[in-house]
Design a protein around this motif. Structure first.
Motif, PDB file in Angstrom:
ATOM      1  N   LEU A  40     -71.038 102.734 -21.492  1.00 28.45           N
ATOM      2  CA  LEU A  40     -71.441 103.873 -20.671  1.00 28.45           C
ATOM      3  C   LEU A  40     -72.544 103.488 -19.698  1.00 28.45           C
ATOM      4  N   LEU A  43     -71.022 101.460 -16.957  1.00 28.57           N
ATOM      5  CA  LEU A  43     -70.239 102.346 -16.090  1.00 28.57           C
ATOM      6  C   LEU A  43     -71.137 103.130 -15.139  1.00 28.57           C
ATOM      7  N   THR A  61     -64.655 101.589 -12.105  1.00 28.49           N
ATOM      8  CA  THR A  61     -65.159 102.141 -13.372  1.00 28.49           C
ATOM      9  C   THR A  61     -64.078 102.584 -14.365  1.00 28.49           C
ATOM     10  N   THR A  65     -63.741 102.181 -18.769  1.00 33.99           N
ATOM     11  CA  THR A  65     -63.362 103.212 -19.731  1.00 33.99           C
ATOM     12  C   THR A  65     -62.189 102.751 -20.580  1.00 33.99           C
ATOM     13  N   CYS A  69     -62.353 102.176 -24.676  1.00 38.07           N
ATOM     14  CA  CYS A  69     -61.525 103.013 -25.544  1.00 38.07           C
ATOM     15  C   CYS A  69     -60.537 102.178 -26.356  1.00 38.07           C
ATOM     16  N   ASN A 107     -57.123 107.423 -22.917  1.00 42.11           N
ATOM     17  CA  ASN A 107     -57.842 106.593 -21.945  1.00 42.11           C
ATOM     18  C   ASN A 107     -57.544 105.108 -22.129  1.00 42.11           C
ATOM     19  N   ARG A 111     -55.259 104.936 -16.797  1.00 46.54           N
ATOM     20  CA  ARG A 111     -56.451 105.413 -16.089  1.00 46.54           C
ATOM     21  C   ARG A 111     -56.233 106.882 -15.720  1.00 46.54           C
ATOM     22  N   TYR A 113     -57.991 111.150 -15.841  1.00 49.73           N
ATOM     23  CA  TYR A 113     -59.192 111.975 -15.791  1.00 49.73           C
ATOM     24  C   TYR A 113     -58.874 113.303 -16.473  1.00 49.73           C
ATOM     25  N   LEU A 129     -70.141 111.526 -22.245  1.00 53.17           N
ATOM     26  CA  LEU A 129     -69.037 110.609 -21.952  1.00 53.17           C
ATOM     27  C   LEU A 129     -68.049 111.255 -20.986  1.00 53.17           C
ATOM     28  N   THR A 133     -67.117 109.789 -17.168  1.00 53.05           N
ATOM     29  CA  THR A 133     -65.788 109.248 -16.886  1.00 53.05           C
ATOM     30  C   THR A 133     -64.978 110.093 -15.916  1.00 53.05           C
TER      31      THR A 133
END
Length: 278
Positions: A40, A43, A61, A65, A69, A107, A111, A113, A129, A133
Motif C-alpha cells: 500500500l 502504491l 499501480t 494491487t 493480492c 484483484n 485489473r 476497480y 485499501l 486502489t
C-alpha cells in the motif's frame, strides 16, 4: 445495492483456535500485514507520480494491487485457481459475493476497480485499501443517481473495468441471491450501451477438509476481526476458484432486467457445478 444484509437461519459457526491456531495467526498474520501495508505504501508513493501525469488512468499501480493480492493467498496458504478468459473489451465485471476475501481473489487475476457503498470508505483497514486502489464509492441517495452515472461513464470510457456485486450483500458462499438490476441501468445510457460488455464471474470457495462448507463465508452482522482470525488460524486451508464467463454485449439485451437475469443465471449455474465437483 441493498439496505439489508443477508442473514442465515443458522448462527455462525463457533471459532475455536487453540494454541496451534493462535500460532498460525501470528505466523501468517504478521507477514500478511507487513506485505499488504508495504504494498500500500509503494502504491501510494507511485500514485503521487502517476496521478498528475495520467489523471484517472492508472498504467502502473494496478499491477501492484494484483501482485499483493495474489501473494496474499500464498501467505494464507489458500489455494487459488481460475478458469476462463479475461475480457478484453471495455466494460464491467459482475460476481457473486461471499466474503471480504473476494476483494483479494478478484484483484489477483484482473485489473479491476470495485464499486462499493460509501460506508466502506470509513471502515478501518478495508476502507483505506479500497480508497487507495481506486474503488468507486456510491451512495443510496436517488438525488445523486445522475452524478454517479456520469462517474461510471468517466471511468468506463477511460478503460477501467468496474466490478459490481449485484446481490447487494455477501452470503455464506453456498448460494447465489437474486441480482439487483439498479446498477445495470448505467450500462444502457446512450454514451455507453454500444461499446459496453459485461463479464460474469463465479467465485467459489472450497472449505478446508473437515470444516463446514460455509467456512469462508462472511455475512450479516459477523465482525471482521473474528473472521480474519479464524481464516488465519485454520490448520488446513481450502481454496478459492474463479470462473470467468464469456462477456455479454450490453446492446444485445433489451434492458437492464434482461442483462441482470442472464448474468445471474450464468453465475449460478457455474457456481453450483463447481461446488458439486469439489
Amino acid at each position: 445495492m441493498s439496505d439489508a444484509s443477508w442473514h442465515s437461519e443458522d448462527a455462525p459457526d463457533p471459532i475455536n483456535l487453540g494454541v496451534c491456531g493462535w500460532l498460525l495467526v501470528f505466523f501468517r498474520g504478521l507477514p500478511l500485514a507487513v506485505f499488504v501495508f508495504s504494498g500500500l505504501i509503494v502504491l501510494l508513493i507511485l500514485r503521487m507520480i502517476e496521478r498528475p501525469l495520467y489523471g484517472v488512468h492508472r498504467p502502473v499501480t494496478p499491477f501492484i494491487t494484483q501482485f499483493v493480492c495474489r501473494n496474499a493467498f500464498r501467505i494464507l496458504g489458500i489455494s487459488y485457481r481460475t478458469t476462463g478468459e479475461l475480457m478484453t473489451q471495455r466494460g464491467a465485471v459482475v460476481a457473486n459475493h461471499s466474503s471480504w476475501l473476494d476483494i483479494f481473489a478478484l484483484n489477483a487475476r484482473k485489473r479491476i476497480y470495485f464499486v462499493s457503498k460509501a460506508e466502506v470508505a470509513k471502515w478501518p483497514g478495508i476502507g483505506w485499501l479500497a480508497r487507495a486502489t481506486g474503488t468507486v464509492f456510491i451512495e443510496r441517495d436517488r438525488k445523486k443517481a445522475r452524478e454517479q452515472t456520469l462517474l461510471f461513464q468517466e471511468r468506463l470510457t477511460a478503460g477501467h473495468k468496474l466490478l459490481f456485486f449485484p446481490e447487494g450483500t455477501s452470503t455464506d458462499g453456498l448460494r447465489i441471491l437474486p441480482f439487483k438490476t439498479t446498477l445495470f441501468a448505467a450500462f444502457f445510457t446512450e454514451d455507453l450501451r454500444d461499446f459496453m460488455y459485461v463479464q460474469p464471474v463465479s467465485v467459489v470457495y472450497h472449505a478446508p477438509k473437515g470444516e463446514p462448507d460455509r467456512f469462508y463465508g462472511w455475512w450479516g452482522d459477523m465482525d471482521f476481526a473474528p473472521h480474519l482470525l479464524k481464516t488465519l488460524g485454520a490448520r488446513r486451508q481450502g481454496g478459492v476458484e474463479l470462473i470467468y464467463h464469456s462477456p455479454a454485449k450490453v446492446s444485445d439485451f433489451e434492458n437492464r432486467k434482461a442483462l441482470a437475469a442472464y448474468c445471474e443465471d450464468t453465475v449460478r449455474q457455474a457456481h453450483s457445478l463447481a461446488r458439486l465437483e469439489k
